[in-house]
Design a protein around this motif. Structure first.
Motif, PDB file in Angstrom:
ATOM      1  N   HIS A  13       0.529  -1.076   0.191  1.00  0.00           N
ATOM      2  CA  HIS A  13       0.030   0.005  -0.193  1.00  0.00           C
ATOM      3  C   HIS A  13       0.836   0.991   0.001  1.00  0.00           C
ATOM      4  CE1 HIS A  13      -3.330  -2.115   0.465  1.00  0.00           C
ATOM      5  NE2 HIS A  13      -2.754  -3.398   1.495  1.00  0.00           N
ATOM      6  N   CYS A  16      -0.581   3.702  -2.114  1.00  0.00           N
ATOM      7  CA  CYS A  16      -1.684   4.374  -1.946  1.00  0.00           C
ATOM      8  C   CYS A  16      -1.799   6.000  -1.606  1.00  0.00           C
ATOM      9  CB  CYS A  16      -2.935   3.405  -1.945  1.00  0.00           C
ATOM     10  SG  CYS A  16      -2.341   1.866  -2.177  1.00  0.00           S
ATOM     11  N   THR A  18      -1.357   8.969   0.250  1.00  0.00           N
ATOM     12  CA  THR A  18      -0.738  10.261  -0.141  1.00  0.00           C
ATOM     13  C   THR A  18      -0.479  10.513   1.041  1.00  0.00           C
ATOM     14  OG1 THR A  18      -1.248  12.030  -1.180  1.00  0.00           O
ATOM     15  CG2 THR A  18      -2.758  11.333  -0.380  1.00  0.00           C
ATOM     16  N   LYS A  31      -5.811   7.709   2.538  1.00  0.00           N
ATOM     17  CA  LYS A  31      -5.778   7.109   1.696  1.00  0.00           C
ATOM     18  C   LYS A  31      -7.322   7.662   1.030  1.00  0.00           C
ATOM     19  CE  LYS A  31      -5.113   2.279   1.924  1.00  0.00           C
ATOM     20  NZ  LYS A  31      -4.182   1.050   1.854  1.00  0.00           N
ATOM     21  N   TRP A  33     -10.221   6.168  -2.347  1.00  0.00           N
ATOM     22  CA  TRP A  33     -10.852   5.230  -3.556  1.00  0.00           C
ATOM     23  C   TRP A  33     -12.494   5.175  -3.227  1.00  0.00           C
ATOM     24  CZ3 TRP A  33      -9.687   3.766   2.147  1.00  0.00           C
ATOM     25  CH2 TRP A  33     -10.321   3.292   2.037  1.00  0.00           C
ATOM     26  N   GLY A  43      -9.827   2.326  -7.180  1.00  0.00           N
ATOM     27  CA  GLY A  43      -8.412   3.099  -6.035  1.00  0.00           C
ATOM     28  C   GLY A  43      -7.285   3.190  -6.990  1.00  0.00           C
ATOM     29  N   TYR A  44      -5.917   3.850  -5.712  1.00  0.00           N
ATOM     30  CA  TYR A  44      -4.979   3.866  -6.860  1.00  0.00           C
ATOM     31  C   TYR A  44      -4.365   2.821  -7.887  1.00  0.00           C
ATOM     32  CZ  TYR A  44      -0.073   5.563  -6.895  1.00  0.00           C
ATOM     33  OH  TYR A  44       1.300   6.063  -7.412  1.00  0.00           O
ATOM     34  N   ALA A  48      -3.659   2.742 -11.155  1.00  0.00           N
ATOM     35  CA  ALA A  48      -2.162   2.523 -12.387  1.00  0.00           C
ATOM     36  C   ALA A  48      -2.362   0.917 -13.496  1.00  0.00           C
ATOM     37  CB  ALA A  48      -1.384   1.652 -10.801  1.00  0.00           C
ATOM     38  N   TRP A 115      -7.426  10.934 -10.710  1.00  0.00           N
ATOM     39  CA  TRP A 115      -6.564  11.773 -10.860  1.00  0.00           C
ATOM     40  C   TRP A 115      -6.827  13.362  -9.677  1.00  0.00           C
ATOM     41  CZ3 TRP A 115      -3.276   8.984  -9.232  1.00  0.00           C
ATOM     42  CH2 TRP A 115      -2.479   8.526  -9.238  1.00  0.00           C
ATOM     43  N   HIS A 118      -8.023  12.735  -6.509  1.00  0.00           N
ATOM     44  CA  HIS A 118      -6.696  12.310  -5.886  1.00  0.00           C
ATOM     45  C   HIS A 118      -5.700  13.546  -5.897  1.00  0.00           C
ATOM     46  CE1 HIS A 118      -2.810  10.969  -4.893  1.00  0.00           C
ATOM     47  NE2 HIS A 118      -3.503   9.734  -4.795  1.00  0.00           N
ATOM     48  N   LYS A 122      -5.426  15.999  -1.474  1.00  0.00           N
ATOM     49  CA  LYS A 122      -3.835  16.311  -0.991  1.00  0.00           C
ATOM     50  C   LYS A 122      -3.729  17.523  -0.829  1.00  0.00           C
ATOM     51  CE  LYS A 122       0.013  15.391  -3.593  1.00  0.00           C
ATOM     52  NZ  LYS A 122       0.302  14.951  -4.727  1.00  0.00           N
TER      53      LYS A 122
END
Length: 134
Positions: A13, A16, A18, A31, A33, A43-44, A48, A115, A118, A122
């Motif tokens: 993890h 995932c 941040t 995290k 999701w 989720g991350y 990916a 993103w 996400h 952040k």
């Protein structure tokens, strides 16, 4: 006899999570999701995987790049396809020009939105850690 195969990640993890960045001696981490009817929808790791499929045009190459089994990659793809109600990944078998795999426009939109969320997350963490005082 030595086992063959991919080396497991020390902390699967680790990518995932941040964080807010340091503020004093502290950092706020989290995290994010998106849950669906079957549990995790996006989720991350799933994002990916989609990005690697787009890059390589192959599920097996994408899985290998992520240190993931082909079976696990297919399990995640099937879960996303079912929960979205529209395919995220389409495969084409052999033939004259060879087979391949591609992500759909729906998957492209999902990647873009994930993103964005996400990045907003952040920013939220960065702002909230400034308010943490003990």
């Amino acid at each position: 006899m030595k086992k063959r195969g991919r080396k497991p990640l020390k902390n699967p993890h680790q990518f995932c999570v941040t964080g807010s960045g340091k503020h004093g001696d502290y950092e706020l981490k989290g995290k994010i999701w998106i849950e669906g009817g079957e549990g995790t929808f996006l989720g991350y790791g799933r994002i990916a995987l989609l990005e690697k499929i787009k890059q390589h045009g192959s599920i097996s190459k994408a899985a290998k790049a992520l240190n993931m089994s082909y079976r696990q990659a297919w399990r995640l793809i099937n879960s996303m396809n079912r929960q979205a109600g529209k395919p995220f990944v389409e495969t084409q078998v052999g033939g004259k020009s060879g087979g391949g795999t591609k992500i759909t426009e729906t998957a492209e939109k999902a990647i873009e939105q994930f993103w964005r969320i996400h990045e907003d997350f952040k920013k939220f963490l960065s702002e909230e850690i400034k308010n943490f005082k003990i």
